[in-house]
Design a protein around this motif. Sequence first.
Motif, short mmCIF file in Angstrom:
data_model
loop_
_atom_site.label_atom_id
_atom_site.label_comp_id
_atom_site.label_asym_id
_atom_site.label_seq_id
_atom_site.Cartn_x
_atom_site.Cartn_y
_atom_site.Cartn_z
N VAL A 201 -9.17 3.46 -5.00
CA VAL A 201 -9.74 3.30 -3.54
C VAL A 201 -8.80 2.61 -2.90
O VAL A 201 -8.12 3.19 -1.56
N CYS A 202 -8.16 1.33 -3.28
CA CYS A 202 -7.05 0.65 -2.39
C CYS A 202 -5.81 1.31 -2.18
O CYS A 202 -5.34 1.45 -0.93
N GLN A 203 -5.33 2.12 -3.38
CA GLN A 203 -4.22 3.01 -3.11
C GLN A 203 -4.34 4.23 -2.19
O GLN A 203 -3.32 4.13 -1.14
N LYS A 204 -5.43 4.70 -2.14
CA LYS A 204 -5.80 5.73 -1.28
C LYS A 204 -5.90 5.28 0.19
O LYS A 204 -5.53 5.82 1.16
N LEU A 205 -6.44 4.05 0.56
CA LEU A 205 -6.48 3.68 1.77
C LEU A 205 -5.15 3.24 2.43
O LEU A 205 -5.05 3.68 3.48
N LEU A 206 -4.32 2.69 1.29
CA LEU A 206 -3.11 2.60 1.78
C LEU A 206 -1.97 3.47 2.19
O LEU A 206 -1.56 3.67 3.14
N ILE A 234 -10.40 -5.13 -1.62
CA ILE A 234 -9.84 -4.19 -0.48
C ILE A 234 -8.92 -5.24 0.17
O ILE A 234 -7.65 -4.79 0.33
N GLU A 235 -9.60 -6.38 0.69
CA GLU A 235 -8.61 -7.15 1.68
C GLU A 235 -7.41 -7.61 0.59
O GLU A 235 -6.19 -7.71 1.21
N GLU A 236 -7.61 -8.19 -0.45
CA GLU A 236 -6.43 -8.76 -1.29
C GLU A 236 -5.55 -7.69 -1.51
O GLU A 236 -4.32 -8.03 -1.40
N LYS A 237 -5.84 -6.45 -1.84
CA LYS A 237 -4.79 -5.34 -2.26
C LYS A 237 -4.36 -4.59 -1.18
O LYS A 237 -3.25 -3.94 -1.45
N THR A 238 -5.04 -4.47 -0.07
CA THR A 238 -4.43 -3.78 0.95
C THR A 238 -4.07 -4.27 2.27
O THR A 238 -3.22 -3.95 3.14
#
Length: 320
Positions: A201-206, A234-238
């Motif tokens: 999810v995070c990867q795709k958001l980025l 999400i906040e931590e990873k993106t």
Amino acid sequence: MKTIGVLTSGGDAPGMNAAIRAVVKAAAYNNIKVIGIERGYKGLINGEFKHLTPSVVEDIIDKGGTILKTARSQEFMTDDGQKKALNVLDILGIEGLIVIGGEGSFKGASRLNRLGVKIVAIPATIDNDLGYTDYSIGFDTTLNIVIDCISKVRDTTISHEKATIIEVMGRYCGDIALYAGIAGGAKITLIPEKGIEVNSVCQKLLEDKAKGNLNNIIILAENLYDPLQLKKEIEEKTGINTRVTMLGFIQRGGSPSAFDRILASRMGAKSITLLVKESTSKAIGIRGNFMIDVDIDDAIASKKELNVECYELLKEFSII
Ligand code: F6P
């Protein structure tokens, strides 16, 4: 049949009143009296009821909730509770019972059926989690409420260039999320049938952020993942500022949609047709816009399948 009963049970769903109205009107047409059992199986055990005539139900087609009230009953799960329920049905002279509700209510109906009560069940649950029917009463209204909320949340999401996780109901079924994801144009839709991989999810958001796309609406089906935990990750990873909106019970209220009113009217009328023919132990459903009736135990046993075509469509139009 001269006298029948009707009850609503489990979580309320918009359109239950329209179904009660249809039952009463169709019964009157067939000279059958209707006793409304209040508060589901709990009220049945306690003998709580009111007489339902066409004039009582005249103005309820557009009302959310249920005029009969609803409840979940532990006592009804016991042999003793069921005996009490049978006794009340006997005292009231009820020859057939129409149960309006979801899976738990159907199981209760099946128990009574095994004890000799003539039963017809009408599916009413916003979750749309009954496998034998395309739609249950309430689902369409809920979906419309959810997409209205998504539109509102989208305005602030885009203005602030943030992401918003919108948690929707459905218990363990992803239908509300799936169809709201399509109709609401979500970027990411997370449903229990497919699970969740937070890293992906995070990867795709980025990746999508890099393309300049700001529609960061994430639909999350309840019971799949803690929305606050997801926000944190999400906040931590993106580094994307993320908010959570839990729609909660707003999804279950309000005036039923035209689709649900019509569905409820058709199902309510069909339940009387079945009782008149003494074709009982049935659950009513809709398949391809035709009314169907199936054995109530088959209805309960029928596994709800994910609409794969719709899921593929969702994947084509969003990033998950
Ligand atoms: O089954 C309808 C439903 O609204 C589900 O979507 C939700 O998980 C549940 O009921 C909530 O139950 P309760 O009203 O008991 O809190």
